[in-house]
Each structure stands twice: as structure tokens, then as C-alpha cells.
Design an enzyme around this catalytic site. Sequence first.
Site, PDB file in Angstrom:
ATOM      1  N   HIS A  56      37.253  37.907 -62.451  1.00 58.69           N
ATOM      2  CA  HIS A  56      36.364  38.128 -61.298  1.00 58.69           C
ATOM      3  C   HIS A  56      35.309  39.185 -61.660  1.00 58.69           C
ATOM      4  O   HIS A  56      34.105  38.974 -61.454  1.00 58.69           O
ATOM      5  CB  HIS A  56      37.213  38.568 -60.100  1.00 58.69           C
ATOM      6  CG  HIS A  56      36.441  38.946 -58.877  1.00 58.69           C
ATOM      7  ND1 HIS A  56      36.408  38.164 -57.748  1.00 58.69           N
ATOM      8  CD2 HIS A  56      35.665  40.029 -58.600  1.00 58.69           C
ATOM      9  CE1 HIS A  56      35.646  38.741 -56.832  1.00 58.69           C
ATOM     10  NE2 HIS A  56      35.197  39.887 -57.324  1.00 58.69           N
ATOM     11  N   GLU A  57      35.782  40.298 -62.240  1.00 64.95           N
ATOM     12  CA  GLU A  57      34.855  41.388 -62.602  1.00 64.95           C
ATOM     13  C   GLU A  57      33.920  40.961 -63.737  1.00 64.95           C
ATOM     14  O   GLU A  57      32.763  41.374 -63.777  1.00 64.95           O
ATOM     15  CB  GLU A  57      35.628  42.653 -63.005  1.00 64.95           C
ATOM     16  CG  GLU A  57      36.473  43.262 -61.890  1.00 64.95           C
ATOM     17  CD  GLU A  57      35.680  43.606 -60.635  1.00 64.95           C
ATOM     18  OE1 GLU A  57      34.484  43.908 -60.747  1.00 64.95           O
ATOM     19  OE2 GLU A  57      36.260  43.541 -59.538  1.00 64.95           O
ATOM     20  N   HIS A  60      30.976  39.162 -62.297  1.00 62.74           N
ATOM     21  CA  HIS A  60      29.923  40.100 -61.866  1.00 62.74           C
ATOM     22  C   HIS A  60      29.163  40.631 -63.087  1.00 62.74           C
ATOM     23  O   HIS A  60      27.936  40.698 -63.100  1.00 62.74           O
ATOM     24  CB  HIS A  60      30.542  41.325 -61.171  1.00 62.74           C
ATOM     25  CG  HIS A  60      31.115  41.048 -59.817  1.00 62.74           C
ATOM     26  ND1 HIS A  60      30.391  40.478 -58.810  1.00 62.74           N
ATOM     27  CD2 HIS A  60      32.346  41.301 -59.297  1.00 62.74           C
ATOM     28  CE1 HIS A  60      31.161  40.389 -57.726  1.00 62.74           C
ATOM     29  NE2 HIS A  60      32.353  40.878 -57.999  1.00 62.74           N
ATOM     30  N   ASP A 154      31.831  42.773 -52.378  1.00 60.42           N
ATOM     31  CA  ASP A 154      30.855  41.702 -52.627  1.00 60.42           C
ATOM     32  C   ASP A 154      30.137  41.202 -51.364  1.00 60.42           C
ATOM     33  O   ASP A 154      28.912  41.078 -51.356  1.00 60.42           O
ATOM     34  CB  ASP A 154      31.554  40.528 -53.324  1.00 60.42           C
ATOM     35  CG  ASP A 154      32.254  40.992 -54.591  1.00 60.42           C
ATOM     36  OD1 ASP A 154      31.864  42.039 -55.130  1.00 60.42           O
ATOM     37  OD2 ASP A 154      33.190  40.313 -55.039  1.00 60.42           O
TER      38      ASP A 154
HETATM   39 ZN    ZN Z   1      33.848  41.263 -56.678  1.00 60.25          ZN
END
Ligand code: ZN
Length: 280
Positions: A56-57, A60, A154
Amino acid sequence: MNAFKIARVWGIPISVHVTLVIVLPIIALSIARGTGISFLWGLAGAVGFFASVVLHELGHSLVALRKGCRVREIMLLPIGGVAQLDRMPTRPLDEFHVAIAGPVVSLGLYVAGRLLASLAAGIGLHSAARVLAILSSVNLMLALFNLLPSFPMDGGRIFRAWLTPKLGRLLATQIASGVGRFMALVFGIIALFQFNPFLLLIALFIYQAAGAEYRMVRLQEAARTWNPQPWSTAEPAWPGSDEEITVSPPPYARRHTSAHITRPLQAQQEWFDNLFEKWR
Ligand code: ZN
């Protein structure tokens, strides 16, 4: 030392906070107990959860790198992951892309987990199927929880990116940060009723981070819009001569030089005070 490095992806160090080492077996045990699988499969689930957080990171981070930002580190904590960016992109569309990338990865992992779980169940790997099903649901929750408008998470960043073209970055951040802190209070109350220490920590983190980021943007915007022109053009010439151009002021001008420096500083201070008064 509170953290140790476990990997490096696209030049980004991935670190694990020491508290996670303590929490990991507890999560493994609770997964194993809750589903009736062995501790080792529970551990696989716990590791898979933090691997999902890293992905997930990284989602980003990849977009942030493409937007020209530098990602200093991805840190894994018991409450989740944090990608430390040197700066957030200030263009609303860029911020939107960076913010949405994480939940998009989590939704992808949710779908992949569902498919792999049914595949594993089909060939008789029941423990693996259980772990994959759990990880799939966890990724869906990760995507949805992050999409709540709890700035600076987010959804909150997406909310600010949506507000910025209408209201400007400062007011947009103030509103998003206010909503973020309100959401943090709601999470805190839910956490207390559920005796959920993780949610309580997340609530405290959001509350603190929302305020900190708003203060940072306030300073950034003050620095960006600060215009030194009014006093620098109005500044009188050096005493003695209009024509004299001094590269290095002679000793007699030093007193004047220091006044020349302190005056803009005072004006700047007043300007900041006025601005903070306005937004308080
Ligand atoms: Zn996030």
C-alpha cells in the site's frame, strides 16, 4: 535504536519499528485462535498483513517518485505503515494521484486474495485458503478505512485536493484538518467503547498529524506569499550619499545595516502574527 531496516525498494529503505516485533506474535496468535489454524499459518497471516501495508505504501511512493518527490523511508508500525515523503506534491491533481494509489493497491490485493483463496480451497489447501481469505478482507478494510476523509490519511488528502482549487491550499487544509480531527475524536470514542488500543493509537496519530500538517501548510503559505518589496524599496539610501554604491558597507554604516536587517524581520513577524490572528 527504535527501528531496523529490512529491505530497500526503488532506493526507499523499508524499516520496521521494534514494537512490531512484539506485536507480530500477538496478531499471529489471535488469527490462529480466531480461525482454528496453526500458529505458523497465523504468523504467515500476520506477516502477510504487514506485507500488504508495505505494498500500500509502495503504491503511494511509486506515484510520489514519479511526481518528483523524494521518499525518505517507509516505516512499519503496529498501527500500520507510514511513507515519509520529503514533501507532498502541492498540485491538487498530483496529491490526488499520490493519495489514491495506496487504496488502489489495497483493492487490487483484495481481488487477488479472493482469487487465490478460492484457488487454494479448490486444491485442498484449506489453511492457506483461510489465511488468503483473511488477508483479502484485511486489504478491503485497509482500502476503505484509508478512504475515510480523516486527513492526513488518504481520503482526507483526496478531500483536500478536491477543496484546494475552490478555496486555496490554506483554507482547504484548515477544513480537511478540522474534519480529520473530528474523525479522530469519533475513532477515539469508538476505540474506548470497543477497548481497542490499536484504534485508539490511530486516533491519536491522526489527531496529532492533522494539526501538525495544518500548522506546516500555514507556515509554507505564509513564506510563499510573503512579499519583501514594500519595505526594501522604501528603504532610505545609506547616509552620506545617494550615488555611493557600497559592496561592503563601511564601519559607519553598520548600525544602519543592522537596522536594515531587523526592520524587515519585525515586519515579517507582524505579518505572521496578523495572518495567524486571521486564521485562528
Ligand atoms: Zn495510504
